[in-house]
Design an enzyme around this catalytic site. Structure first.
Site, PDB file in Angstrom:
ATOM      1  N   ASP A   1       0.872  -1.178   0.000  1.00 33.68           N
ATOM      2  CA  ASP A   1       0.000   0.000   0.000  1.00 33.68           C
ATOM      3  C   ASP A   1       0.904   1.222   0.000  1.00 33.68           C
ATOM      4  OD1 ASP A   1      -2.338   1.685   0.401  1.00 33.68           O
ATOM      5  OD2 ASP A   1      -1.748   1.853   2.492  1.00 33.68           O
ATOM      6  N   SER A   2       0.320   2.374  -0.215  1.00 31.71           N
ATOM      7  CA  SER A   2       1.099   3.612  -0.145  1.00 31.71           C
ATOM      8  C   SER A   2       1.593   3.883   1.284  1.00 31.71           C
ATOM      9  CB  SER A   2       0.236   4.785  -0.617  1.00 31.71           C
ATOM     10  OG  SER A   2      -0.937   4.868   0.163  1.00 31.71           O
TER      11      SER A   2
ATOM     12  N   CYS B   1      -4.379  -1.156  -1.889  1.00 30.95           N
ATOM     13  CA  CYS B   1      -4.512   0.292  -2.045  1.00 30.95           C
ATOM     14  C   CYS B   1      -5.470   0.529  -3.206  1.00 30.95           C
ATOM     15  CB  CYS B   1      -3.141   0.894  -2.355  1.00 30.95           C
ATOM     16  SG  CYS B   1      -3.160   2.638  -2.775  1.00 30.95           S
TER      17      CYS B   1
ATOM     18  N   GLU C   1      -5.899   8.787  10.300  1.00 26.57           N
ATOM     19  CA  GLU C   1      -4.482   8.838  10.700  1.00 26.57           C
ATOM     20  C   GLU C   1      -4.300   9.582  12.017  1.00 26.57           C
ATOM     21  OE1 GLU C   1      -1.570   9.524   7.735  1.00 26.57           O
ATOM     22  OE2 GLU C   1      -2.458   8.040   6.396  1.00 26.57           O
TER      23      GLU C   1
ATOM     24  N   CYS D   1     -11.827   3.019   0.275  1.00 21.52           N
ATOM     25  CA  CYS D   1     -10.483   3.484   0.625  1.00 21.52           C
ATOM     26  C   CYS D   1     -10.007   2.638   1.791  1.00 21.52           C
ATOM     27  CB  CYS D   1     -10.505   4.955   1.020  1.00 21.52           C
ATOM     28  SG  CYS D   1      -8.904   5.553   1.627  1.00 21.52           S
TER      29      CYS D   1
ATOM     30  N   HIS E   1      -8.339   3.347   4.257  1.00 28.22           N
ATOM     31  CA  HIS E   1      -8.409   3.998   5.577  1.00 28.22           C
ATOM     32  C   HIS E   1      -9.798   3.886   6.210  1.00 28.22           C
ATOM     33  CE1 HIS E   1      -4.598   5.747   4.452  1.00 28.22           C
ATOM     34  NE2 HIS E   1      -4.549   6.502   5.535  1.00 28.22           N
TER      35      HIS E   1
HETATM   36  N1  DGL Z   1      -4.301   3.762   0.460  1.00 25.80           N
HETATM   37  C1  DGL Z   1      -4.882   4.757  -0.406  1.00 25.80           C
HETATM   38  C2  DGL Z   1      -6.110   4.185  -1.097  1.00 25.80           C
HETATM   39  O1  DGL Z   1      -6.701   3.211  -0.671  1.00 25.80           O
HETATM   40  C3  DGL Z   1      -5.253   6.015   0.342  1.00 25.80           C
HETATM   41  C4  DGL Z   1      -4.056   6.831   0.723  1.00 25.80           C
HETATM   42  C5  DGL Z   1      -3.279   7.390  -0.436  1.00 25.80           C
HETATM   43  O2  DGL Z   1      -3.784   8.293  -1.151  1.00 25.80           O
HETATM   44  O3  DGL Z   1      -2.152   6.977  -0.625  1.00 25.80           O
HETATM   45  O4  DGL Z   1      -6.507   4.743  -2.094  1.00 25.80           O
END
Ligand code: DGL
Length: 288
Positions: free
Chosen positions: A12-13, A75, A155, A189, A191
Site C-alpha cells: 500500500d502507499s 490500495c 491517521e 479506501c 483507511h
Molecule cells: N491507500 C490509499 C487508497 O486506498 C489512500 C491513501 C493514499 O492516497 O495513498 O486509495
C-alpha cells in the site's frame, strides 16, 4: 524458511493497507505475509496514474525479490491505476486488487442495485468503482462521493466520537437522507474501515456496508484454495523482524514489515489500522 509456503506479498502507499492485512490474517491465519508500506511517497491519491503505476511496479519488484506466492494490492489508488501493468509484468503471479472484490460484493449485496461508493478524490474521479460495478451490472446506479477528510481523521486516530460522527453525517446525509437512497455503501479506501462504526452510526439501519478489505481477503482465500493446498507445514523458527501472528495455535503465520520511511510513525499510526501493537524495531526500512 524451509518447510513453509511462500509468503503473500501485500503493499500500500502507507498504513491504510493494514486494514486489508488485518482482514487477510483473519481469513488466512496460517499464512505468512510480507507487508510493504511506501510511506516515503504517500499519498498515492494525489499522484498521476503514470506515477502510481511506476511506484506500484517498484513495490511489487521489492516483494517479488523476496519470493512471494501471491501479490495483494492493498490500495485503491494503485488497484485503480496499476493492476493491469502489474499483471502484465508478472503473468504467472496471482495479483489481486481491492476494487474488483469490493464491487462484486456490493452488486451481490444490493437489492436495489443503487450503490454508493465513498473513497478519496482520485479513486472517485478515475471512476474505477463505477466502472467495476457497471461491468458486473450495466443497469446498476452508482452514487460516488469523495470523502477525503476521512483519511486525515483515520491517521489522527479520530475514529469515533462526535467529530467522527459529525463529519460522517456531513458527507453521507446528502446521499442517504433523501428518497430513493442507495441500499449499499462501499468503503472504497483502505483507511475507511477504521471509521466503520462512525459511518454506521449515521446510516439508516437497512443500508449494507461493504468493506473492500474483507472482500479482498475473501478473494485471496478463493485464489489460494483454487491454487492448491494452503496450510503450510509448521515448525520453522520465526525470522528476525517477523512478528508471529497471535492466533489460536502454533501454526499461526508471521508478518515481515517493510516501509520506505518513518518506522516510528508507521508503527504508531499503523497500530490503529492493524488493531494490534506494531513495534518500530520490527519495521525494516527499504529503498525502492
Ligand atoms: N491507500 C490509499 C487508497 O486506498 C489512500 C491513501 C493514499 O492516497 O495513498 O486509495
Amino acid at each position: 524458511m524451509s518447510g513453509r509456503a511462500l509468503p503473500i506479498g501485500v503493499f500500500d502507499s502507507g498504513v491504510g493497507g493494514l486494514t486489508v492485512l488485518r482482514a487477510l490474517r483473519l481469513a488466512l491465519p496460517t499464512e505468512d505475509f510480507i507487508y510493504l508500506g511506501d510511506t516515503a511517497r504517500l499519498p498515492y491519491g494525489t499522484k498521476s496514474p503514470a506515477t502510481v503505476i511506476r511506484y506500484s511496479l517498484q513495490c511489487a519488484a521489492a516483494l517479488v525479490d523476496r519470493d512471494i506466492r501471491c501479490l495483494v494490492v492493498a490500495c485503491n489508488t494503485a488497484s485503480a491505476s496499476a493492476l493491469a501493468a502489474l499483471r502484465l509484468q508478472y503473468p504467472s503471479l496471482p495479483v489481486i486488487g481491492v476494487i474488483e472484490p469490493g464491487a462484486a460484493a456490493a452488486v451481490a449485496a444490493s437489492r436495489t442495485q443503487h450503490i454508493a461508493v465513498i473513497a478519496i478524490e482520485g479513486t472517485i474521479g478515475g471512476g474505477a468503482y463505477q466502472d467495476a460495478i457497471r461491468r458486473l451490472n450495466a443497469n446498476a446506479r452508482v452514487t460516488p462521493c469523495a470523502c477525503s477528510l476521512f483519511v486525515a481523521m483515520a491517521e489522527e486516530g479520530w475514529t469515533s466520537g462526535p467529530i467522527a460522527a459529525a463529519v460522517a453525517q456531513r458527507y453521507l446525509d446528502p446521499i442517504f437522507g433523501v428518497a430513493g437512497a442507495p441500499d449499499t455503501l462501499v468503503l472504497g479506501c483502505t483507511h475507511f474501515p477504521v471509521l466503520a462504526a462512525a459511518i454506521r452510526s449515521v446510516l439508516p439501519p437497512t443500508v449494507q456496508i461493504v468493506d473492500s478489505a474483507a472482500t479482498t481477503a475473501a478473494a485471496v482465500l478463493r485464489q489460494l484454495q483454487a491454487a492448491g493446498p494452503m496450510v503450510p507445514e509448521t515448525g520453522a523458527a520465526p525470522e528476525t523482524g517477523a512478528t508471529p501472528v497471535t492466533g489460536a495455535h502454533c501454526a499461526a503465520g508471521r508478518v515481515t514489515w517493510l516501509a520506505t520511511d518513518g518506522a516510528a510513525r508507521f508503527a504508531r499510526v499503523g497500530t490503529t489500522f492493524l488493531g494490534e501493537t506494531l513495534h518500530e524495531a520490527d519495521i525494516e526500512i527499504v529503498d525502492l
